[in-house]
Design a protein around this motif. Structure first.
Motif, PDB file in Angstrom:
ATOM      1  N   VAL A   1     -10.248  13.660  -1.018  1.00 44.20           N
ATOM      2  CA  VAL A   1     -10.331  13.507   0.435  1.00 44.20           C
ATOM      3  C   VAL A   1      -9.451  14.563   1.098  1.00 44.20           C
ATOM      4  CG1 VAL A   1     -10.912  11.041   0.504  1.00 44.20           C
ATOM      5  CG2 VAL A   1      -8.518  11.724   0.347  1.00 44.20           C
ATOM      6  N   ARG A   2      -9.851  14.956   2.319  1.00 48.11           N
ATOM      7  CA  ARG A   2      -9.065  15.941   3.068  1.00 48.11           C
ATOM      8  C   ARG A   2      -9.133  15.630   4.539  1.00 48.11           C
ATOM      9  NH1 ARG A   2      -9.887  22.194   1.685  1.00 48.11           N
ATOM     10  NH2 ARG A   2      -8.473  22.246   3.452  1.00 48.11           N
ATOM     11  N   LEU A   3      -8.070  15.989   5.243  1.00 47.63           N
ATOM     12  CA  LEU A   3      -8.034  15.859   6.696  1.00 47.63           C
ATOM     13  C   LEU A   3      -8.581  17.120   7.342  1.00 47.63           C
ATOM     14  CD1 LEU A   3      -4.413  14.418   6.932  1.00 47.63           C
ATOM     15  CD2 LEU A   3      -6.499  13.135   7.438  1.00 47.63           C
TER      16      LEU A   3
ATOM     17  N   ASP B   1      -3.948   8.031   3.860  1.00 50.73           N
ATOM     18  CA  ASP B   1      -4.762   7.554   4.982  1.00 50.73           C
ATOM     19  C   ASP B   1      -6.049   6.915   4.479  1.00 50.73           C
ATOM     20  OD1 ASP B   1      -2.846   8.515   6.664  1.00 50.73           O
ATOM     21  OD2 ASP B   1      -4.061  10.107   7.552  1.00 50.73           O
ATOM     22  N   HIS B   2      -6.654   7.543   3.472  1.00 54.59           N
ATOM     23  CA  HIS B   2      -7.904   7.028   2.918  1.00 54.59           C
ATOM     24  C   HIS B   2      -7.696   5.653   2.288  1.00 54.59           C
ATOM     25  CE1 HIS B   2     -11.968   7.245   1.425  1.00 54.59           C
ATOM     26  NE2 HIS B   2     -11.580   7.164   0.172  1.00 54.59           N
ATOM     27  N   LEU B   3      -6.586   5.483   1.557  1.00 55.04           N
ATOM     28  CA  LEU B   3      -6.271   4.183   0.959  1.00 55.04           C
ATOM     29  C   LEU B   3      -6.149   3.114   2.039  1.00 55.04           C
ATOM     30  CD1 LEU B   3      -5.447   2.423  -1.476  1.00 55.04           C
ATOM     31  CD2 LEU B   3      -3.078   3.185  -1.095  1.00 55.04           C
ATOM     32  N   PHE B   4      -5.489   3.436   3.134  1.00 51.94           N
ATOM     33  CA  PHE B   4      -5.329   2.471   4.218  1.00 51.94           C
ATOM     34  C   PHE B   4      -6.671   2.175   4.892  1.00 51.94           C
ATOM     35  CE2 PHE B   4      -0.896   2.913   3.534  1.00 51.94           C
ATOM     36  CZ  PHE B   4      -0.263   1.859   4.189  1.00 51.94           C
ATOM     37  N   HIS B   5      -7.528   3.190   5.020  1.00 53.03           N
ATOM     38  CA  HIS B   5      -8.866   2.950   5.575  1.00 53.03           C
ATOM     39  C   HIS B   5      -9.645   1.993   4.678  1.00 53.03           C
ATOM     40  CE1 HIS B   5      -8.343   5.805   8.711  1.00 53.03           C
ATOM     41  NE2 HIS B   5      -8.432   6.887   7.964  1.00 53.03           N
ATOM     42  N   LEU B   6      -9.577   2.204   3.361  1.00 53.44           N
ATOM     43  CA  LEU B   6     -10.284   1.328   2.430  1.00 53.44           C
ATOM     44  C   LEU B   6      -9.761  -0.101   2.515  1.00 53.44           C
ATOM     45  CD1 LEU B   6     -10.517   3.618  -0.752  1.00 53.44           C
ATOM     46  CD2 LEU B   6     -12.323   3.122   0.908  1.00 53.44           C
ATOM     47  N   ALA B   7      -8.439  -0.231   2.629  1.00 49.39           N
ATOM     48  CA  ALA B   7      -7.847  -1.571   2.728  1.00 49.39           C
ATOM     49  C   ALA B   7      -8.273  -2.253   4.020  1.00 49.39           C
ATOM     50  CB  ALA B   7      -6.323  -1.469   2.656  1.00 49.39           C
TER      51      ALA B   7
ATOM     52  N   LEU C   1       0.827  -1.201   0.000  1.00 49.07           N
ATOM     53  CA  LEU C   1       0.000   0.000   0.000  1.00 49.07           C
ATOM     54  C   LEU C   1       0.866   1.258   0.000  1.00 49.07           C
ATOM     55  CD1 LEU C   1      -2.783  -1.071   2.535  1.00 49.07           C
ATOM     56  CD2 LEU C   1      -2.962  -0.956   0.039  1.00 49.07           C
ATOM     57  N   ASP C   2       1.970   1.236   0.743  1.00 50.34           N
ATOM     58  CA  ASP C   2       2.894   2.373   0.745  1.00 50.34           C
ATOM     59  C   ASP C   2       3.481   2.596  -0.644  1.00 50.34           C
ATOM     60  OD1 ASP C   2       2.931   3.625   3.261  1.00 50.34           O
ATOM     61  OD2 ASP C   2       4.109   2.012   4.125  1.00 50.34           O
ATOM     62  N   ALA C   3       3.873   1.488  -1.299  1.00 54.34           N
ATOM     63  CA  ALA C   3       4.443   1.589  -2.642  1.00 54.34           C
ATOM     64  C   ALA C   3       3.407   2.129  -3.622  1.00 54.34           C
ATOM     65  CB  ALA C   3       4.955   0.219  -3.097  1.00 54.34           C
ATOM     66  N   LEU C   4       2.172   1.676  -3.474  1.00 51.68           N
ATOM     67  CA  LEU C   4       1.099   2.153  -4.351  1.00 51.68           C
ATOM     68  C   LEU C   4       0.827   3.634  -4.112  1.00 51.68           C
ATOM     69  CD1 LEU C   4      -1.053   1.502  -6.441  1.00 51.68           C
ATOM     70  CD2 LEU C   4      -2.535   0.695  -4.593  1.00 51.68           C
ATOM     71  N   ALA C   5       0.842   4.045  -2.842  1.00 57.81           N
ATOM     72  CA  ALA C   5       0.637   5.458  -2.511  1.00 57.81           C
ATOM     73  C   ALA C   5       1.727   6.328  -3.128  1.00 57.81           C
ATOM     74  CB  ALA C   5       0.598   5.634  -0.994  1.00 57.81           C
ATOM     75  N   SER C   6       2.972   5.836  -3.111  1.00 62.31           N
ATOM     76  CA  SER C   6       4.069   6.590  -3.725  1.00 62.31           C
ATOM     77  C   SER C   6       3.911   6.652  -5.241  1.00 62.31           C
ATOM     78  CB  SER C   6       5.414   5.947  -3.367  1.00 62.31           C
ATOM     79  OG  SER C   6       5.649   6.007  -1.972  1.00 62.31           O
ATOM     80  N   ALA C   7       3.527   5.526  -5.852  1.00 56.44           N
ATOM     81  CA  ALA C   7       3.367   5.483  -7.303  1.00 56.44           C
ATOM     82  C   ALA C   7       2.287   6.450  -7.773  1.00 56.44           C
ATOM     83  CB  ALA C   7       3.037   4.061  -7.746  1.00 56.44           C
ATOM     84  N   LEU C   8       1.223   6.555  -6.987  1.00 56.58           N
ATOM     85  CA  LEU C   8       0.105   7.423  -7.356  1.00 56.58           C
ATOM     86  C   LEU C   8       0.255   8.842  -6.798  1.00 56.58           C
ATOM     87  CD1 LEU C   8      -2.830   4.883  -6.868  1.00 56.58           C
ATOM     88  CD2 LEU C   8      -1.882   5.717  -9.030  1.00 56.58           C
ATOM     89  N   GLN C   9       1.393   9.095  -6.144  1.00 55.13           N
ATOM     90  CA  GLN C   9       1.705  10.423  -5.603  1.00 55.13           C
ATOM     91  C   GLN C   9       0.590  10.932  -4.687  1.00 55.13           C
ATOM     92  OE1 GLN C   9       2.946  13.056  -8.798  1.00 55.13           O
ATOM     93  NE2 GLN C   9       4.208  11.482  -9.752  1.00 55.13           N
ATOM     94  N   LEU C  10       0.137  10.051  -3.788  1.00 57.12           N
ATOM     95  CA  LEU C  10      -0.941  10.411  -2.876  1.00 57.12           C
ATOM     96  C   LEU C  10      -0.423  11.351  -1.797  1.00 57.12           C
ATOM     97  CD1 LEU C  10      -2.771   6.980  -2.322  1.00 57.12           C
ATOM     98  CD2 LEU C  10      -3.038   8.646  -4.179  1.00 57.12           C
ATOM     99  N   ASP C  11      -1.247  12.327  -1.410  1.00 50.52           N
ATOM    100  CA  ASP C  11      -0.885  13.174  -0.274  1.00 50.52           C
ATOM    101  C   ASP C  11      -1.271  12.451   1.021  1.00 50.52           C
ATOM    102  OD1 ASP C  11      -3.642  13.527   0.139  1.00 50.52           O
ATOM    103  OD2 ASP C  11      -3.680  15.502  -0.807  1.00 50.52           O
ATOM    104  N   GLU C  12      -1.058  13.117   2.142  1.00 50.57           N
ATOM    105  CA  GLU C  12      -1.276  12.454   3.438  1.00 50.57           C
ATOM    106  C   GLU C  12      -2.712  11.978   3.606  1.00 50.57           C
ATOM    107  OE1 GLU C  12      -0.926  13.411   8.263  1.00 50.57           O
ATOM    108  OE2 GLU C  12      -0.368  14.939   6.782  1.00 50.57           O
ATOM    109  N   ALA C  13      -3.670  12.822   3.248  1.00 48.84           N
ATOM    110  CA  ALA C  13      -5.073  12.449   3.401  1.00 48.84           C
ATOM    111  C   ALA C  13      -5.426  11.279   2.485  1.00 48.84           C
ATOM    112  CB  ALA C  13      -5.972  13.646   3.091  1.00 48.84           C
ATOM    113  N   GLU C  14      -4.934  11.315   1.243  1.00 47.07           N
ATOM    114  CA  GLU C  14      -5.235  10.243   0.295  1.00 47.07           C
ATOM    115  C   GLU C  14      -4.605   8.924   0.731  1.00 47.07           C
ATOM    116  OE1 GLU C  14      -5.541  12.985  -3.747  1.00 47.07           O
ATOM    117  OE2 GLU C  14      -3.595  12.290  -3.021  1.00 47.07           O
TER     118      GLU C  14
END
Length: 297
Positions: A225-227, A87-93, A72-85
């Motif tokens: 998504v936003r914090l 967190d959202h990916l991890f919530h979905l997982a 999930l961390d690697a995917l977040a980096s690949a998609l250039q997710l910000d902090e809120a995004e």
């Protein structure tokens, strides 16, 4: 839309984040002048995340089963997710790993008397406590005066999201940066949906806003998504005029899901003067209400 199916949310979130990244932004060559997809291809995301194409395709189709935190961390980096995004990916997982349970209504939230005392002790700044659904649960006197346009709706608890999307003319008059506020409200509601997917009241709120507001449907579909964070709000109050307020939104560790919001302005500014005028107006109204109550009693 309001059922918040996890597979659908995962698919739409990942595809929307992939679509916004051009190959050049990811440091990849853009072979061929005619790309049929907007943003990155699935195989390019897989390459950047260090996973097989088949594995990424399964993830984007809505399955995060077995996806480790490292993936999930690697995917977040690949998609250039910000902090809120991220967190959202991890919530979905996390939701996908947990067996689906029935929708459930949360117990009615009542703010402890000591927290109301804290609010009342803040006399020079509007202060209020809310939850992730934008329900206004407790306020001090100055916050009630500031948010009088929101409180004009007799429905309780008052809800800022309903005000923004279901009373758009009043909300545009009140919030100087209405479009920005509307986007932030939808993004924070989607963040809350990722955290609490079985919150029946949140599902009902999203359904109501989706049914009644085309603008909300558009903002919700953006998957943004936003914090809850500090920032600035610019308002036009019907009594005192323009207020440019600094906002601090503080989590309450003893009350999970609740935030204390305090609005201030630097001393000597026009907004500080207008806040003092608003406080005087609110105190006068309170005095008149008390005298009227005593007279009628």
């Amino acid at each position: 839309m309001a059922t918040m199916d996890p597979r659908t949310e995962i698919r739409e979130f990942l595809s929307s984040r992939r679509a916004r990244i051009a190959p050049a932004q990811a440091g990849l060559p853009a072979y061929g002048g005619n790309r049929r997809v907007k943003g990155l291809r699935r195989e390019e995301v897989a390459l950047l995340a260090g996973v097989s194409v088949d594995y990424y395709v399964r993830m984007e189709r809505g399955s995060l089963a077995g996806a480790s935190d490292g993936v999930l961390d690697a995917l977040a980096s690949a998609l250039q997710l910000d902090e809120a995004e991220r967190d959202h990916l991890f919530h979905l997982a996390r939701r996908f790993r947990t067996p689906r349970g029935p929708r459930r209504r949360k117990p009615a939230v009542t703010v402890r008397a000591t927290l109301q005392q804290v609010l009342d002790a803040i006399s020079d700044a509007p202060a209020w406590i809310g939850n992730g659904r934008y329900d206004v649960l407790a306020m001090n006197q100055l916050a009630r005066a500031l948010y009088s346009p929101v409180l004009a709706d007799s429905r309780r608890p008052a809800n800022t999201a309903r005000f923004v999307y279901l009373k758009p003319e009043a909300a545009r008059d009140f919030f100087v940066d209405y479009d920005q506020v509307a986007g932030a409200v939808a993004a924070k509601l989607r963040m809350e949906a990722g955290r609490n997917p079985h919150d029946e009241e949140l599902i009902a709120l999203v359904g109501e806003l989706s049914t009644c507001s085309e603008l909300f449907r558009q903002r919700w579909a953006s998957q943004d998504v936003r914090l809850h964070r500090s920032g600035r709000k610019r308002m036009r109050h019907p009594i005192v005029g323009r207020l440019d307020l600094d906002v601090e939104s503080l989590e309450l560790p003893a009350e999970p899901g609740l935030h204390l919001n305090v609005y201030t302005a630097p001393a000597g500014t026009p907004t500080a003067d207008n806040l003092a005028l608003l406080a005087s107006w609110a105190a006068t109204r309170q005095t008149l209400a008390t005298e009227l109550e005593a007279h009628n009693g």
